[in-house]
Design an enzyme around this catalytic site. Sequence first.
Site, PDB file in Angstrom:
ATOM      1  N   LYS A  52      25.158 -54.952 -26.903  1.00 20.42           N
ATOM      2  CA  LYS A  52      24.470 -55.429 -25.827  1.00 20.42           C
ATOM      3  C   LYS A  52      23.692 -54.007 -25.384  1.00 20.42           C
ATOM      4  O   LYS A  52      21.828 -53.578 -25.538  1.00 20.42           O
ATOM      5  CB  LYS A  52      24.752 -56.262 -24.457  1.00 20.42           C
ATOM      6  CG  LYS A  52      24.740 -57.338 -24.162  1.00 20.42           C
ATOM      7  CD  LYS A  52      25.676 -57.600 -23.749  1.00 20.42           C
ATOM      8  CE  LYS A  52      26.227 -59.305 -23.910  1.00 20.42           C
ATOM      9  NZ  LYS A  52      26.837 -59.894 -23.060  1.00 20.42           N
ATOM     10  N   GLN A  96      29.777 -59.168 -17.303  1.00 16.53           N
ATOM     11  CA  GLN A  96      30.629 -59.292 -18.777  1.00 16.53           C
ATOM     12  C   GLN A  96      31.241 -60.853 -18.256  1.00 16.53           C
ATOM     13  O   GLN A  96      32.622 -60.280 -17.033  1.00 16.53           O
ATOM     14  CB  GLN A  96      30.888 -58.631 -19.255  1.00 16.53           C
ATOM     15  CG  GLN A  96      31.412 -58.780 -20.606  1.00 16.53           C
ATOM     16  CD  GLN A  96      30.416 -59.349 -21.925  1.00 16.53           C
ATOM     17  OE1 GLN A  96      29.213 -59.307 -21.910  1.00 16.53           O
ATOM     18  NE2 GLN A  96      31.144 -60.443 -22.189  1.00 16.53           N
ATOM     19  N   ASP A 119      21.239 -63.966 -18.232  1.00 12.76           N
ATOM     20  CA  ASP A 119      22.235 -65.091 -18.775  1.00 12.76           C
ATOM     21  C   ASP A 119      22.613 -66.348 -18.154  1.00 12.76           C
ATOM     22  O   ASP A 119      22.610 -67.096 -19.333  1.00 12.76           O
ATOM     23  CB  ASP A 119      23.867 -64.702 -18.319  1.00 12.76           C
ATOM     24  CG  ASP A 119      24.828 -63.875 -19.577  1.00 12.76           C
ATOM     25  OD1 ASP A 119      24.009 -63.772 -20.255  1.00 12.76           O
ATOM     26  OD2 ASP A 119      25.826 -63.636 -18.885  1.00 12.76           O
TER      27      ASP A 119
END
Length: 289
Positions: A52, A96, A119
């Site tokens: 990322k 995460q 997300d």
Amino acid sequence: MELLDGKSCSQEIRREIANTVAQLKAEGKRAPHLAAILVGDDGASETYVANKVKDCEEVGFDSTVIRLPAATSEDELLAEVDKLNNNSNIDGFIVQLPLPDHIDEHRVTLAIDPYKDVDGFCPANVGNMCLGLPTFVSATPNGIMELLARYKIDTTGKHCVVLGRSNIVGTPMAILMSRNTNPGNCTVTLAHSRTQNLTELCASADILVAAIGRPNFVTADMVKPGAIVIDVGITRVEDSSRASGFKLVGDVDFEAVADKSAYITPVPGGVGPMTRASLMQNTLKAYQR
Ligand code: NAP
């Protein structure tokens, strides 16, 4: 058979985003900024976050990684989430997953400001997606929709079978394909481990999306001639002939299925890179908001 080339498609998306960012910078504006919170030292999570950061660098975004030890308490993590929610220099952030067992993922996801939830995991954004309202769609389903759109695949009126009902892939994919949009407008069947007559069901699909995490599960007898096959699965399988000692295998037996299908995504190089590009798209969207 035509390959749905997620690698080149994602490169195109990254180039488009990089051009937009260059333009913003030329106008004297700051770059979009993505942050990631990483708890513990899970190897796969480290790799995902490193990718990322690399993607941010490539498109010209700023990025920040907040590393917390595995022993971080839920309250300490929630405090970090709160800081990012209130930091006006951060446009979007991710926590995460997976988190250590002592932390309730659901509580953490709920705490993220929906406007920064790139997300697309928090209930407000999932709800907006279901209603067709502006939202962040989670990266993998968003990437698949983008791939179908960029290949101008007509999905209207087709029977789409989605294999797997996870919150981050199967379920949102089924909802998106059923909506009155393009791509979309499908008649959707969402299948899972309790579904009966799976082979016949899959063989009736014009569009088959496999997201179950079982290597080579979808065999030729499960695919209708001329179907569009989207392979989401990624499983590491031992392979001593490679320096890494493993290879990535999809849910679809590519060799057996490819010739039967009209379009198919490879693994690797299909859905994976589209997922990465989607996070960059969502971050730009958060910035523009
Ligand atoms: P998950 O949370 O483990 O869910 C798996 C789903 O598959 C469940 O709904 C399960 O049914 C269903 N399933 C399992 N075995 C089955 C069987 N034999 N027949 C029918 N259904 C079955 O998985 P996920 O997070 O969605 O991930 C799925 C795969 O996609 C994994 O390989 C993952 O690594 C990969 N993935 C790839 C990307 C990418 O960017 N390419 C992104 C995310 C995930 P039940 O609900 O009944 O248990």
